[in-house]
Design a protein around this motif. Structure first.
Motif, PDB file in Angstrom:
ATOM      1  N   TRP A  39     -61.639 -74.693  43.769  1.00 56.51           N
ATOM      2  CA  TRP A  39     -60.280 -75.174  44.041  1.00 56.51           C
ATOM      3  C   TRP A  39     -59.911 -74.908  45.489  1.00 56.51           C
ATOM      4  O   TRP A  39     -60.364 -73.940  46.092  1.00 56.51           O
ATOM      5  CB  TRP A  39     -59.279 -74.497  43.113  1.00 56.51           C
ATOM      6  CG  TRP A  39     -59.369 -74.935  41.685  1.00 56.51           C
ATOM      7  CD1 TRP A  39     -60.172 -74.407  40.708  1.00 56.51           C
ATOM      8  CD2 TRP A  39     -58.655 -76.011  41.078  1.00 56.51           C
ATOM      9  NE1 TRP A  39     -59.993 -75.089  39.532  1.00 56.51           N
ATOM     10  CE2 TRP A  39     -59.070 -76.070  39.711  1.00 56.51           C
ATOM     11  CE3 TRP A  39     -57.704 -76.925  41.541  1.00 56.51           C
ATOM     12  CZ2 TRP A  39     -58.556 -77.006  38.829  1.00 56.51           C
ATOM     13  CZ3 TRP A  39     -57.194 -77.863  40.650  1.00 56.51           C
ATOM     14  CH2 TRP A  39     -57.622 -77.898  39.314  1.00 56.51           C
ATOM     15  N   ARG A  40     -59.081 -75.774  46.029  1.00 51.44           N
ATOM     16  CA  ARG A  40     -58.591 -75.602  47.397  1.00 51.44           C
ATOM     17  C   ARG A  40     -57.141 -76.050  47.480  1.00 51.44           C
ATOM     18  O   ARG A  40     -56.673 -76.884  46.689  1.00 51.44           O
ATOM     19  CB  ARG A  40     -59.419 -76.413  48.390  1.00 51.44           C
ATOM     20  CG  ARG A  40     -59.326 -77.928  48.218  1.00 51.44           C
ATOM     21  CD  ARG A  40     -60.092 -78.666  49.290  1.00 51.44           C
ATOM     22  NE  ARG A  40     -60.065 -80.111  49.096  1.00 51.44           N
ATOM     23  CZ  ARG A  40     -59.116 -80.904  49.567  1.00 51.44           C
ATOM     24  NH1 ARG A  40     -58.095 -80.375  50.252  1.00 51.44           N
ATOM     25  NH2 ARG A  40     -59.154 -82.210  49.360  1.00 51.44           N
ATOM     26  N   ASP A  41     -56.421 -75.476  48.443  1.00 55.21           N
ATOM     27  CA  ASP A  41     -55.059 -75.927  48.716  1.00 55.21           C
ATOM     28  C   ASP A  41     -55.099 -77.287  49.407  1.00 55.21           C
ATOM     29  O   ASP A  41     -56.041 -77.605  50.134  1.00 55.21           O
ATOM     30  CB  ASP A  41     -54.329 -74.916  49.602  1.00 55.21           C
ATOM     31  CG  ASP A  41     -54.188 -73.564  48.925  1.00 55.21           C
ATOM     32  OD1 ASP A  41     -53.947 -73.552  47.702  1.00 55.21           O
ATOM     33  OD2 ASP A  41     -54.328 -72.536  49.610  1.00 55.21           O
ATOM     34  N   SER A  42     -54.056 -78.074  49.185  1.00 53.59           N
ATOM     35  CA  SER A  42     -53.987 -79.402  49.785  1.00 53.59           C
ATOM     36  C   SER A  42     -52.579 -79.659  50.297  1.00 53.59           C
ATOM     37  O   SER A  42     -51.591 -79.317  49.627  1.00 53.59           O
ATOM     38  CB  SER A  42     -54.381 -80.479  48.773  1.00 53.59           C
ATOM     39  OG  SER A  42     -54.207 -81.770  49.308  1.00 53.59           O
ATOM     40  N   GLN A  43     -52.495 -80.250  51.491  1.00 51.81           N
ATOM     41  CA  GLN A  43     -51.201 -80.651  52.031  1.00 51.81           C
ATOM     42  C   GLN A  43     -50.821 -82.063  51.596  1.00 51.81           C
ATOM     43  O   GLN A  43     -49.660 -82.459  51.702  1.00 51.81           O
ATOM     44  CB  GLN A  43     -51.229 -80.590  53.564  1.00 51.81           C
ATOM     45  CG  GLN A  43     -51.501 -79.200  54.125  1.00 51.81           C
ATOM     46  CD  GLN A  43     -51.435 -79.177  55.629  1.00 51.81           C
ATOM     47  OE1 GLN A  43     -50.415 -79.502  56.223  1.00 51.81           O
ATOM     48  NE2 GLN A  43     -52.536 -78.795  56.261  1.00 51.81           N
ATOM     49  N   GLN A  44     -51.801 -82.819  51.130  1.00 56.43           N
ATOM     50  CA  GLN A  44     -51.537 -84.190  50.732  1.00 56.43           C
ATOM     51  C   GLN A  44     -51.131 -84.292  49.265  1.00 56.43           C
ATOM     52  O   GLN A  44     -50.335 -85.160  48.905  1.00 56.43           O
ATOM     53  CB  GLN A  44     -52.786 -85.051  50.963  1.00 56.43           C
ATOM     54  CG  GLN A  44     -53.165 -85.191  52.422  1.00 56.43           C
ATOM     55  CD  GLN A  44     -54.441 -85.990  52.592  1.00 56.43           C
ATOM     56  OE1 GLN A  44     -55.400 -85.797  51.870  1.00 56.43           O
ATOM     57  NE2 GLN A  44     -54.444 -86.881  53.557  1.00 56.43           N
ATOM     58  N   VAL A  45     -51.697 -83.433  48.439  1.00 62.44           N
ATOM     59  CA  VAL A  45     -51.449 -83.478  47.001  1.00 62.44           C
ATOM     60  C   VAL A  45     -50.725 -82.204  46.592  1.00 62.44           C
ATOM     61  O   VAL A  45     -51.147 -81.102  46.973  1.00 62.44           O
ATOM     62  CB  VAL A  45     -52.769 -83.610  46.216  1.00 62.44           C
ATOM     63  CG1 VAL A  45     -52.510 -83.640  44.723  1.00 62.44           C
ATOM     64  CG2 VAL A  45     -53.509 -84.865  46.651  1.00 62.44           C
ATOM     65  N   PRO A  46     -49.630 -82.293  45.849  1.00 61.31           N
ATOM     66  CA  PRO A  46     -48.924 -81.078  45.419  1.00 61.31           C
ATOM     67  C   PRO A  46     -49.834 -80.164  44.609  1.00 61.31           C
ATOM     68  O   PRO A  46     -50.634 -80.619  43.791  1.00 61.31           O
ATOM     69  CB  PRO A  46     -47.774 -81.635  44.566  1.00 61.31           C
ATOM     70  CG  PRO A  46     -47.600 -83.054  45.012  1.00 61.31           C
ATOM     71  CD  PRO A  46     -48.958 -83.521  45.404  1.00 61.31           C
ATOM     72  N   GLY A  47     -49.698 -78.868  44.832  1.00 65.06           N
ATOM     73  CA  GLY A  47     -50.532 -77.904  44.115  1.00 65.06           C
ATOM     74  C   GLY A  47     -51.898 -77.778  44.751  1.00 65.06           C
ATOM     75  O   GLY A  47     -52.037 -77.715  45.970  1.00 65.06           O
ATOM     76  N   MET A  48     -52.915 -77.778  43.903  1.00 60.25           N
ATOM     77  CA  MET A  48     -54.274 -77.584  44.382  1.00 60.25           C
ATOM     78  C   MET A  48     -55.159 -78.741  43.915  1.00 60.25           C
ATOM     79  O   MET A  48     -54.805 -79.483  43.003  1.00 60.25           O
ATOM     80  CB  MET A  48     -54.825 -76.251  43.884  1.00 60.25           C
ATOM     81  CG  MET A  48     -54.015 -75.034  44.304  1.00 60.25           C
ATOM     82  SD  MET A  48     -54.758 -73.485  43.761  1.00 60.25           S
ATOM     83  CE  MET A  48     -56.186 -73.402  44.836  1.00 60.25           C
TER      84      MET A  48
END
Length: 320
Positions: free
Chosen positions: A238-247
Motif C-alpha cells: 500500500w502507498r499514500d496517494s495525492q490523486q486518490v483519497p486514502g491509499m
C-alpha cells in the motif's frame, strides 16, 4: 545409491531455498514498484502543475478569445496525450473553451477542484471520480488565471485518466512478461491494470478472496488461483496517494510456474548432472566388482570344484 542419497537431498534442499528466494524477490519487486509509482505520481503532479501554469499565463487563455483559447488547448492536448481533456472556465464555473467536447454538464462550479482553486488561489487537486465519457477513473486538476489586478478571472483545468497514467510511464517497463500490475483503491475499484487496463479500469476487483487478503494487510504475498484457475503468486503493498483519497494498493501477480521457472531449470540441471554421476558410479562399481571381486572368486570356486572331484592338477591362475 546410499552414497548419492545425501547429494539428492542436498539438491532438493537447495531447490527449496531457491523457490523461497524467488518468492522473497518477487515481494521486494512489488515494493520497488510501489516506491516507483509514488515517485511517478509526484513527477506527474509536478508536470501537471507546470502545464496548467503555462496555460494560465498564455496569451490565448488570458485574452478571453474563446476560439483562440480552444485552438491553444487542442494543441497542448495533442502534445500531452496522457491527459483526457484541457478546458477553461470562468469564475462562475461555466466552460469557456475546451479541447474536447464535454459530455458532462458544462458548469464546473460543483466540482471540488473548482472550489479549491478559488479558495486557495493556487494549484489544486480535485475530485477523483468516474469519467462521464468512458466510465474510467479520472482525476481533475485546476489552476487560477489572474488578470492584471491579480484577481482570478478564470480557472484552467486538466482531466487525467488513471489508466493512461499507468500506460504511459516507465512503470510498465518494470513489469515482467507474463506478470500483471494492478492498482486498486480502498473500495476495491481497479485504477490501473497492465496489461489490459482498458478492459477493467473502473470496475470492481473480481477476486473477492484476494481482495479481502489485500485489504487486511499492509503488504505481503499470497498464493491464489489466477483467472484461468492456475496457481499464481500476488505480491502487494500500500502507498499514500495525492490523486486518490486514502491509499492505493499496488499488486503484482505472476503464475507460479513462471516465478519458479529459473529454480526449476536449476533443479532439473542439477538432477541431470547428479543422475549422470550416479550412472557413471554404478557402471564403475559394476566393472570394478566384476574384475576385482567376482572374477577371482569365480576362479576360486571353479578350482575348488575341480579339486573336490579329485583333479589335483587344477590351478586358479591367480597371482600369489
Amino acid at each position: 545409491l546410499l552414497v548419492c542419497a545425501p547429494l539428492i537431498a542436498l539438491t532438493l534442499h537447495t531447490a527449496s531455498n531457491e523457490r523461497r528466494r524467488a518468492v522473497a524477490d518477487w515481494c521486494e519487486r512489488a515494493q520497488r514498484l510501489t516506491r516507483r509509482a509514488r515517485q511517478e505520481e509526484a513527477y506527474l503532479l509536478g508536470k501537471t502543475r507546470q502545464l496548467l501554469l503555462a496555460a494560465s499565463e498564455s496569451s490565448a487563455v488570458r485574452s478571453g478569445d474563446h476560439e483562440a483559447c480552444r485552438k491553444w488547448l487542442e494543441e497542448e492536448l495533442t502534445a500531452y496525450p496522457s491527459y483526457a481533456n484541457l478546458a477553461v472556465t470562468d469564475t462562475n464555473g461555466e466552460v469557456l473553451a475546451s479541447a474536447l467536447p464535454l459530455v458532462e454538464p458544462s458548469n464546473q462550479a460543483h466540482r471540488e477542484f473548482f472550489g479549491r482553486v478559488l479558495a486557495t488561489r493556487a494549484f489544486a487537486i480535485g475530485d477523483y471520480a468516474v469519467d462521464f465519457t468512458n466510465g474510467k477513473p479520472a482525476v481533475t486538476f485546476g489552476f487560477p488565471v489572474f488578470d492584471g489586478s491579480n484577481h482570478v478571472q478564470a480557472v484552467v483545468f486538466a482531466t487525467q485518466e488513471l489508466d493512461l497514467v499507468g500506460a504511459r510511464t516507465e512503470l510498465t517497463a518494470q513489469v515482467p512478461q507474463g506478470a500483471t500490475w494492478t492498482e486498486i483503491d480502498r473500495q476495491g475499484v481497479i485504477l490501473v491494470r497492465y496489461p489490459g487496463s482498458g478492459r477493467s479500469c473502473g470496475q470492481p476487483f473480481p477476486d473477492r478472496a484476494l481482495l479481502k487478503a489485500v485489504l487486511g494487510q499492509r503488504d505481503g504475498i499470497v498464493e491464489v488461483p489466477d483467472s484461468t484457475g492456475k496457481p499464481a503468486f500476488c505480491a502487494f503493498a500500500w502507498r499514500d496517494s495525492q490523486q486518490v483519497p486514502g491509499m492505493v494498493a499496488t499488486m503484482l501477480s505472476i503464475p507460479r510456474h513462471m516465478l519458479f521457472a529459473a529454480a526449476n531449470r536449476a533443479l532439473l540441471g542439477s538432477l541431470m548432472w547428479l543422475g549422470t554421476a550416479v550412472g557413471v558410479a554404478l557402471a564403475l562399481g559394476w566393472a570394478g566388482s566384476t574384475f576385482l571381486v567376482m572374477r577371482p572368486v569365480n576362479a576360486l570356486v571353479h578350482a575348488s570344484a575341480r579339486l573336490a572331484s579329485g583333479d589335483l592338477s587344477t590351478r586358479t591362475g591367480l597371482r600369489h
